[in-house]
Write a protein that holds these residues in place. Structure first.
Motif, mmCIF file in Angstrom:
data_model
loop_
_atom_site.group_PDB
_atom_site.id
_atom_site.type_symbol
_atom_site.label_atom_id
_atom_site.label_comp_id
_atom_site.label_asym_id
_atom_site.label_seq_id
_atom_site.Cartn_x
_atom_site.Cartn_y
_atom_site.Cartn_z
ATOM 1 N N MET A 1 32.594 45.905 31.010
ATOM 2 C CA MET A 1 32.708 44.424 31.611
ATOM 3 C C MET A 1 31.853 43.784 30.405
ATOM 4 O O MET A 1 30.676 43.953 30.223
ATOM 5 C CB MET A 1 31.724 44.551 32.721
ATOM 6 C CG MET A 1 32.192 44.365 34.035
ATOM 7 S SD MET A 1 33.895 44.403 34.360
ATOM 8 C CE MET A 1 34.082 45.999 34.554
ATOM 9 N N ASP A 2 32.730 42.784 29.592
ATOM 10 C CA ASP A 2 32.016 42.341 28.640
ATOM 11 C C ASP A 2 31.830 40.840 28.926
ATOM 12 O O ASP A 2 31.370 39.958 27.995
ATOM 13 C CB ASP A 2 32.921 42.485 27.217
ATOM 14 C CG ASP A 2 34.290 41.896 27.332
ATOM 15 O OD1 ASP A 2 34.957 41.564 26.668
ATOM 16 O OD2 ASP A 2 34.567 41.826 28.764
ATOM 17 N N SER A 3 31.983 40.509 30.090
ATOM 18 C CA SER A 3 31.684 39.139 30.412
ATOM 19 C C SER A 3 31.523 38.866 31.786
ATOM 20 O O SER A 3 31.944 39.404 32.752
ATOM 21 C CB SER A 3 33.093 38.232 30.134
ATOM 22 O OG SER A 3 32.826 36.826 30.300
ATOM 23 N N GLU A 4 30.819 38.147 32.355
ATOM 24 C CA GLU A 4 30.433 37.671 33.552
ATOM 25 C C GLU A 4 31.371 36.674 34.222
ATOM 26 O O GLU A 4 31.711 36.389 35.367
ATOM 27 C CB GLU A 4 29.213 37.055 33.994
ATOM 28 C CG GLU A 4 27.922 37.929 33.671
ATOM 29 C CD GLU A 4 26.660 37.199 33.686
ATOM 30 O OE1 GLU A 4 26.620 36.249 34.312
ATOM 31 O OE2 GLU A 4 25.515 38.028 33.392
ATOM 32 N N ASN A 5 32.487 36.416 33.302
ATOM 33 C CA ASN A 5 33.461 35.348 33.920
ATOM 34 C C ASN A 5 34.752 36.164 34.071
ATOM 35 O O ASN A 5 35.837 35.310 34.036
ATOM 36 C CB ASN A 5 33.552 34.347 32.601
ATOM 37 C CG ASN A 5 32.506 33.298 32.641
ATOM 38 O OD1 ASN A 5 31.775 33.238 33.503
ATOM 39 N ND2 ASN A 5 32.330 32.761 31.501
ATOM 40 N N THR A 6 34.593 37.265 34.268
ATOM 41 C CA THR A 6 36.031 38.014 34.455
ATOM 42 C C THR A 6 36.639 37.490 35.611
ATOM 43 O O THR A 6 36.062 37.121 36.877
ATOM 44 C CB THR A 6 35.718 39.516 34.515
ATOM 45 O OG1 THR A 6 35.080 39.883 33.708
ATOM 46 C CG2 THR A 6 36.997 40.226 34.855
ATOM 47 N N ILE A 7 37.933 37.024 35.768
ATOM 48 C CA ILE A 7 38.403 36.564 36.875
ATOM 49 C C ILE A 7 39.105 37.538 37.844
ATOM 50 O O ILE A 7 39.732 38.260 37.433
ATOM 51 C CB ILE A 7 39.825 35.672 36.306
ATOM 52 C CG1 ILE A 7 39.239 34.534 35.379
ATOM 53 C CG2 ILE A 7 40.523 35.128 37.416
ATOM 54 C CD1 ILE A 7 38.467 33.402 35.979
ATOM 55 N N THR A 8 38.636 37.232 39.171
ATOM 56 C CA THR A 8 39.203 38.021 40.047
ATOM 57 C C THR A 8 39.991 37.183 40.941
ATOM 58 O O THR A 8 39.797 36.159 41.385
ATOM 59 C CB THR A 8 38.184 39.000 40.762
ATOM 60 O OG1 THR A 8 37.104 38.140 41.011
ATOM 61 C CG2 THR A 8 37.533 40.085 39.671
ATOM 62 N N LYS A 9 40.617 38.205 41.817
ATOM 63 C CA LYS A 9 41.493 37.328 42.822
ATOM 64 C C LYS A 9 40.950 37.881 44.430
ATOM 65 O O LYS A 9 40.882 38.972 44.448
ATOM 66 C CB LYS A 9 43.027 37.472 42.866
ATOM 67 C CG LYS A 9 43.457 38.916 42.698
ATOM 68 C CD LYS A 9 44.752 38.984 42.576
ATOM 69 C CE LYS A 9 45.309 40.415 42.426
ATOM 70 N NZ LYS A 9 46.945 40.305 42.149
ATOM 71 N N LEU B 1 41.496 54.383 34.296
ATOM 72 C CA LEU B 1 40.375 54.422 33.344
ATOM 73 C C LEU B 1 39.488 53.115 33.745
ATOM 74 O O LEU B 1 38.207 53.218 33.764
ATOM 75 C CB LEU B 1 40.847 54.380 32.103
ATOM 76 C CG LEU B 1 41.609 55.639 31.611
ATOM 77 C CD1 LEU B 1 41.786 55.716 29.972
ATOM 78 C CD2 LEU B 1 40.800 56.954 31.938
ATOM 79 N N LEU B 2 40.112 52.138 34.474
ATOM 80 C CA LEU B 2 39.679 50.838 34.580
ATOM 81 C C LEU B 2 40.385 50.180 35.711
ATOM 82 O O LEU B 2 41.794 50.166 35.642
ATOM 83 C CB LEU B 2 39.614 49.850 33.499
ATOM 84 C CG LEU B 2 38.314 49.527 32.628
ATOM 85 C CD1 LEU B 2 38.685 48.545 31.587
ATOM 86 C CD2 LEU B 2 37.285 49.235 33.349
ATOM 87 N N ARG B 3 39.939 49.762 36.645
ATOM 88 C CA ARG B 3 40.586 48.932 37.676
ATOM 89 C C ARG B 3 39.866 48.036 38.279
ATOM 90 O O ARG B 3 39.039 48.025 39.034
ATOM 91 C CB ARG B 3 41.010 50.188 38.847
ATOM 92 C CG ARG B 3 41.938 49.602 40.059
ATOM 93 C CD ARG B 3 42.495 50.488 40.937
ATOM 94 N NE ARG B 3 43.933 50.478 41.265
ATOM 95 C CZ ARG B 3 44.242 51.233 42.212
ATOM 96 N NH1 ARG B 3 43.915 52.446 42.460
ATOM 97 N NH2 ARG B 3 45.690 51.112 42.404
ATOM 98 N N GLU B 4 40.417 46.688 37.904
ATOM 99 C CA GLU B 4 39.547 45.669 38.326
ATOM 100 C C GLU B 4 40.251 44.707 39.168
ATOM 101 O O GLU B 4 39.672 43.875 39.766
ATOM 102 C CB GLU B 4 39.167 44.776 36.849
ATOM 103 C CG GLU B 4 38.256 45.694 35.918
ATOM 104 C CD GLU B 4 38.028 45.110 34.519
ATOM 105 O OE1 GLU B 4 37.087 45.502 34.020
ATOM 106 O OE2 GLU B 4 38.789 44.085 34.508
ATOM 107 N N TYR B 5 41.472 44.865 39.528
ATOM 108 C CA TYR B 5 42.098 43.984 40.525
ATOM 109 C C TYR B 5 43.098 44.588 41.057
ATOM 110 O O TYR B 5 43.512 45.994 40.765
ATOM 111 C CB TYR B 5 42.683 42.909 39.436
ATOM 112 C CG TYR B 5 43.932 43.258 38.698
ATOM 113 C CD1 TYR B 5 43.534 43.481 37.257
ATOM 114 C CD2 TYR B 5 45.169 43.465 39.285
ATOM 115 C CE1 TYR B 5 44.857 43.885 36.551
ATOM 116 C CE2 TYR B 5 46.180 43.641 38.467
ATOM 117 C CZ TYR B 5 45.960 43.867 36.933
ATOM 118 O OH TYR B 5 46.929 44.166 36.073
#
Lengths: 159, 133
Positions: free
Chosen positions: B1-9, B80-84
């Motif tokens: 997580m390199d930013s707090e502004n990661t866009i999620t839906k 490895l990463l699942r963000e959305y």
């Protein structure tokens, strides 16, 4: 110890602690996403300033690592993909259309402006052969594994 | 997580589950709504959807957007990463303006659905001629 098929050499050098480290990282990641989620649904102001970063999925199979990012409304020419060391960098800009700037806005939930995301890549990825495609707003990057990394599976023989 | 502004839906809260034949989560597309002269412009982010799997319905002032998204993963890979999440989109709107439903048009490009909702003739300023008898 040697019989455990492990993902790569560097991680196995961490000894017995590495599964614990992996677990801790996973818990940290879940905690981070849990903390961020209530804010994730807030409507962002569309003043265009400030950087945002797209959410990504990174998957891995025997042959390749795949990175998928949802980047709707961005022209493929405005997306830049680069690899520095073992970091994959996605950057670019979502341009605000002229009508958004000039007309009456009832509701604005999408984010405009420049974005940047750095994704650490696992070892054994051939960064020379990255295949990038953009279809229906989804950017898909395929990074094949090097032959050495792809064939690192130890067969257990029955005697 | 390199930013707090990661866009999620966000997940769609109003999803009509009874009408869904496929399992999985349903998401609420982010939208921009603008007023542009004689029409309303709705832009919805539905990345991953194909143009022929988008269903738009307008009736009695309710605009309904539904978009099917095919599965993106085979199920054999390791994350490895699942963000959305990947899933269908669903969202409804109450449109207070009178809309000429026969003239609604839509186009889809780069994961963004754009809807043009022209205002009904009754709402447009009109000059009424007075007959002299």
């Amino acid at each position: 110890m040697n019989l455990i098929p492990w993902r790569n050499k560097r991680e196995s050098e961490g000894g017995e602690l590495s599964p614990m480290v992996a677990l801790r990282n996973e818990v940290d990641r879940l905690f981070d996403s849990f903390v961020r989620e209530p804010f994730g649904s807030l409507e962002w102001p569309s003043w265009g300033g400030g950087q945002w970063s797209p959410a990504v999925d990174v998957t891995e199979n025997d042959k390749e690592v795949t990175v998928c990012a949802e980047l709707p409304g961005i022209e493929p020419k405005d997306i830049e993909v680069s690899v520095v060391g073992n970091q994959l960098i996605l950057s670019g800009e979502k341009k605000e259309s002229t009508e958004t700037k000039s007309k009456g806005v009832y509701q604005s939930e999408t984010r405009y402006g420049s974005f940047r995301r750095t994704i650490p890549l696992p070892d054994g990825v051939d960064t020379e052969k990255v295949d990038a495609r953009y279809t229906n707003g989804v950017l898909t990057l395929r990074l094949p594994k090097t032959p050495q990394a792809a064939s690192k599976r130890i067969e257990v023989k029955v005697t | 997580m390199d930013s707090e502004n990661t866009i999620t839906k966000p997940a769609a809260e109003e999803a009509a589950m009874a009408e869904r034949t496929r399992c999985g989560c349903c998401y609420r597309p982010n939208v921009d709504i603008l007023e542009q002269g004689d029409e309303l412009l709705v832009r919805a982010d539905v990345p991953g959807a194909k143009s022929d799997s988008i269903d738009i319905h307008f009736e009695d002032g309710t605009l309904e957007i539904r978009a099917e998204v095919p599965p993106r993963y085979e199920g054999r890979e390791e994350f490895l990463l699942r963000e959305y999440g990947v899933g269908d989109y669903y969202r409804t709107f109450q449109v207070s303006e009178a809309i000429d439903s026969g003239k609604i048009s839509a186009n889809y490009a780069d994961g963004v659905l754009t809807l043009h909702l022209p205002k009904a003739e009754a709402l447009k300023p009109r000059k009424i001629a007075v007959d002299a008898s």
